[in-house]
Design an enzyme around this catalytic site. Structure first.
Site, PDB file in Angstrom:
ATOM      1  N   LYS A  44      -3.467  12.276   3.938  1.00  0.00           N
ATOM      2  CA  LYS A  44      -2.912  11.448   2.862  1.00  0.00           C
ATOM      3  C   LYS A  44      -3.550  10.048   2.901  1.00  0.00           C
ATOM      4  O   LYS A  44      -4.165   9.663   3.902  1.00  0.00           O
ATOM      5  CB  LYS A  44      -1.398  11.344   3.026  1.00  0.00           C
ATOM      6  CG  LYS A  44      -0.939  10.664   4.319  1.00  0.00           C
ATOM      7  CD  LYS A  44       0.552  10.850   4.546  1.00  0.00           C
ATOM      8  CE  LYS A  44       0.978  10.194   5.857  1.00  0.00           C
ATOM      9  NZ  LYS A  44       2.370  10.506   6.202  1.00  0.00           N
ATOM     10  N   ARG A 142      15.054   9.883   4.713  1.00  0.00           N
ATOM     11  CA  ARG A 142      13.953   9.418   3.872  1.00  0.00           C
ATOM     12  C   ARG A 142      13.662  10.465   2.804  1.00  0.00           C
ATOM     13  O   ARG A 142      13.676  10.205   1.628  1.00  0.00           O
ATOM     14  CB  ARG A 142      12.733   9.156   4.761  1.00  0.00           C
ATOM     15  CG  ARG A 142      11.599   8.453   4.086  1.00  0.00           C
ATOM     16  CD  ARG A 142      10.466   8.125   5.036  1.00  0.00           C
ATOM     17  NE  ARG A 142       9.729   9.300   5.464  1.00  0.00           N
ATOM     18  CZ  ARG A 142       8.524   9.251   6.036  1.00  0.00           C
ATOM     19  NH1 ARG A 142       7.941   8.088   6.257  1.00  0.00           N
ATOM     20  NH2 ARG A 142       7.910  10.351   6.399  1.00  0.00           N
ATOM     21  N   TYR A 262      -8.729 -23.214   7.043  1.00  0.00           N
ATOM     22  CA  TYR A 262      -7.598 -23.689   6.238  1.00  0.00           C
ATOM     23  C   TYR A 262      -6.451 -24.156   7.127  1.00  0.00           C
ATOM     24  O   TYR A 262      -6.141 -23.524   8.143  1.00  0.00           O
ATOM     25  CB  TYR A 262      -7.079 -22.558   5.354  1.00  0.00           C
ATOM     26  CG  TYR A 262      -7.950 -22.249   4.156  1.00  0.00           C
ATOM     27  CD1 TYR A 262      -8.202 -23.202   3.176  1.00  0.00           C
ATOM     28  CD2 TYR A 262      -8.495 -20.984   4.000  1.00  0.00           C
ATOM     29  CE1 TYR A 262      -8.989 -22.903   2.077  1.00  0.00           C
ATOM     30  CE2 TYR A 262      -9.279 -20.664   2.906  1.00  0.00           C
ATOM     31  CZ  TYR A 262      -9.521 -21.645   1.942  1.00  0.00           C
ATOM     32  OH  TYR A 262     -10.296 -21.344   0.865  1.00  0.00           O
ATOM     33  N   MET A 310      -9.816 -15.283   3.037  1.00  0.00           N
ATOM     34  CA  MET A 310      -9.930 -14.051   2.252  1.00  0.00           C
ATOM     35  C   MET A 310     -11.192 -13.259   2.617  1.00  0.00           C
ATOM     36  O   MET A 310     -11.144 -12.045   2.788  1.00  0.00           O
ATOM     37  CB  MET A 310      -9.956 -14.393   0.757  1.00  0.00           C
ATOM     38  CG  MET A 310     -10.005 -13.158  -0.124  1.00  0.00           C
ATOM     39  SD  MET A 310     -10.155 -13.560  -1.866  1.00  0.00           S
ATOM     40  CE  MET A 310      -8.580 -14.338  -2.193  1.00  0.00           C
TER      41      MET A 310
HETATM   42  C1  LIG Z   1       2.476  10.965   7.530  1.00  0.00           C
HETATM   43  C2  LIG Z   1       3.204  12.166   7.944  1.00  0.00           C
HETATM   44  C3  LIG Z   1       2.714  12.966   8.985  1.00  0.00           C
HETATM   45  C4  LIG Z   1       1.585  12.538   9.888  1.00  0.00           C
HETATM   46  O1  LIG Z   1       2.108  11.558  10.778  1.00  0.00           O
HETATM   47  P1  LIG Z   1       1.242  10.908  11.935  1.00  0.00           P
HETATM   48  O2  LIG Z   1       2.216  10.075  12.682  1.00  0.00           O
HETATM   49  O3  LIG Z   1       0.193  10.090  11.272  1.00  0.00           O
HETATM   50  O4  LIG Z   1       0.665  11.998  12.744  1.00  0.00           O
HETATM   51  C5  LIG Z   1       3.344  14.181   9.211  1.00  0.00           C
HETATM   52  N1  LIG Z   1       4.424  14.562   8.479  1.00  0.00           N
HETATM   53  C6  LIG Z   1       4.938  13.793   7.496  1.00  0.00           C
HETATM   54  C7  LIG Z   1       6.124  14.268   6.739  1.00  0.00           C
HETATM   55  C8  LIG Z   1       4.357  12.570   7.207  1.00  0.00           C
HETATM   56  O5  LIG Z   1       4.871  11.798   6.249  1.00  0.00           O
END
Ligand SMILES: *Cc1c(COP(=O)(O)O)cnc(C)c1O
Length: 374
Positions: A44, A142, A262, A310
């Site tokens: 992802k 969640r 800065y 930046m």
């Molecule tokens: C992002 C995610 C993972 C991977 O998690 P890592 O800690 O990066 O290995 C696995 N399962 C779900 C549901 C996630 O949201």
């Protein structure tokens, strides 16, 4: 690409090297550790900022057949690359997305009863048992079905669907002693029993190292593939994947005391040397690293001098011998076995955030099969 790389880099660009061989090596380490559970890969957010295409292609070539993304668009892009992979979409499926899921042969991770009802309707309409995964909540609050929602769904039946996975997600897997781990494990076992035929998945990167009980049928690591330590209290079992370097733009040798950057927050004495590199918070080197970050020149630590701008960072290079400080000399901003974890700690964040924010202005070079080629 490798032959042209120095030219492509230009005079003043930072270079982000991404070692796909190391990603594959990490995939094998995790796969062997997870056995007999199967190993999927989470790609992802553009493979945590490293490039979903090259990463997914390398993993596919090494035998990875199941990949997770967060969003529909990510799934569709991955489908174009890998026609035969099983691609699961963690966000689930929304109204208005169902045609795209069908066209992309994407597997939605269903997160609540409304989504389940929607996907059942679609399955009835196309008269085909559609694959899905079911996410159950065990303490993260969640995403995922509550226990009551899952019981109702099972009682209601889901003959239109072909569940390929029942899964949940651990909130504290990087803290092995946290009591929530055992509690989530127990709740997950109980919920998964409602779907006795369906393969189970609980562990992401850190969960894999909590012990055999957490690994079930499938593990789904993300961050550990990219070299981040999944066992923060132990030495990092993963190979580093990312190296960020930048050339020095210019060096000041101060004839009298001066402030740097800065806000004039850093005061350098007469005789100090300050080097400027073309990387800043717009490239993901968080501003919270101001006065805290550390880079390296020929292995010598050089602290950030003053605020991160930046596009630029000042470094106090007083300790570095002058002959190593010509304009164009290489500064390592992220590197080594714990480079990402260490810089994230100094920034007051986690390596996940640092990784996913790494900017788009870098010249990127992928290392594959021992070459600079993707
Ligand atoms: C992002 C995610 C993972 C991977 O998690 P890592 O800690 O990066 O290995 C696995 N399962 C779900 C549901 C996630 O949201």
């Amino acid at each position: 690409m490798s032959r042209d790389a120095p030219k492509a880099r230009g005079r003043a660009r930072a270079l982000l090297e991404i070692d796909l061989d190391a990603v594959v090596a990490n995939w094998r380490i995790l796969r062997d550790h997870a056995r007999p559970a199967e190993l999927a890969a989470v790609v992802k957010a553009d493979a945590y900022g490293l490039g979903a295409e090259p990463v997914a292609r390398a993993l596919w070539e090494d035998g990875c057949r199941r990949l997770f993304v967060a969003r529909l668009e990510e799934g569709l892009a991955l489908r174009r690359l890998l026609p035969e992979a099983e691609i699961l979409v963690l966000d689930g499926v929304g109204r208005g997305e169902t045609e795209a899921f069908l066209a992309g042969r994407l597997v939605p991770v269903l997160n609540h009863p409304g989504e389940l009802a929607l996907w059942r309707q679609v399955a009835a309409r196309v008269a085909r048992r559609l694959p899905c995964a079911l996410h159950v909540d065990t303490g993260m609050t969640r995403l995922g079905f509550t226990a009551a929602e899952l019981e109702a769904a099972v009682a209601d039946g889901m003959a239109e669907l072909r569940p390929v996975l029942v899964m949940s997600h651990l909130a504290c897997a990087d803290e092995p002693d946290h009591p929530l781990n055992a509690l989530q494990l127990e709740r997950f076992r109980a919920l998964a029993r409602l779907l006795p035929e369906v393969p189970r998945s609980l562990a992401a990167s850190s969960g894999i190292f909590l012990g055999r009980a957490y690994r079930f049928d499938l593990c789904r690591p993300g961050v550990a593939l990219y070299g981040v330590n999944p066992t923060p209290r132990e030495p990092n079992p993963m190979r580093p994947v990312v190296r960020l370097t930048a050339p020095i733009l210019r060096v000041f040798t101060l004839r009298e005391a001066a402030t740097v950057g800065y806000g004039a927050t850093y005061r350098a004495p007469a005789g100090a040397r300050i080097a400027t590199v073309p990387v800043g918070y717009a490239d993901g080197l968080l501003r919270s690293l101001s006065g805290r970050g550390v880079a390296r020149i020929a292995g010598i630590p050089v602290p950030y001098a003053g605020r991160v701008s930046m596009d630029l960072i000042g470094l106090d290079v007083s300790r570095v011998p002058e002959h190593l400080l010509a304009p164009g000399a290489e500064v390592e901003l992220i590197g080594g076995p714990d480079g990402l974890d260490e810089l994230a700690r100094l920034a007051g964040t986690i390596a996940y955030e640092l990784l996913t924010r790494l900017g788009r202005r870098f010249c990127r070079r992928y290392r594959r099969n021992g070459t600079g080629r993707p």
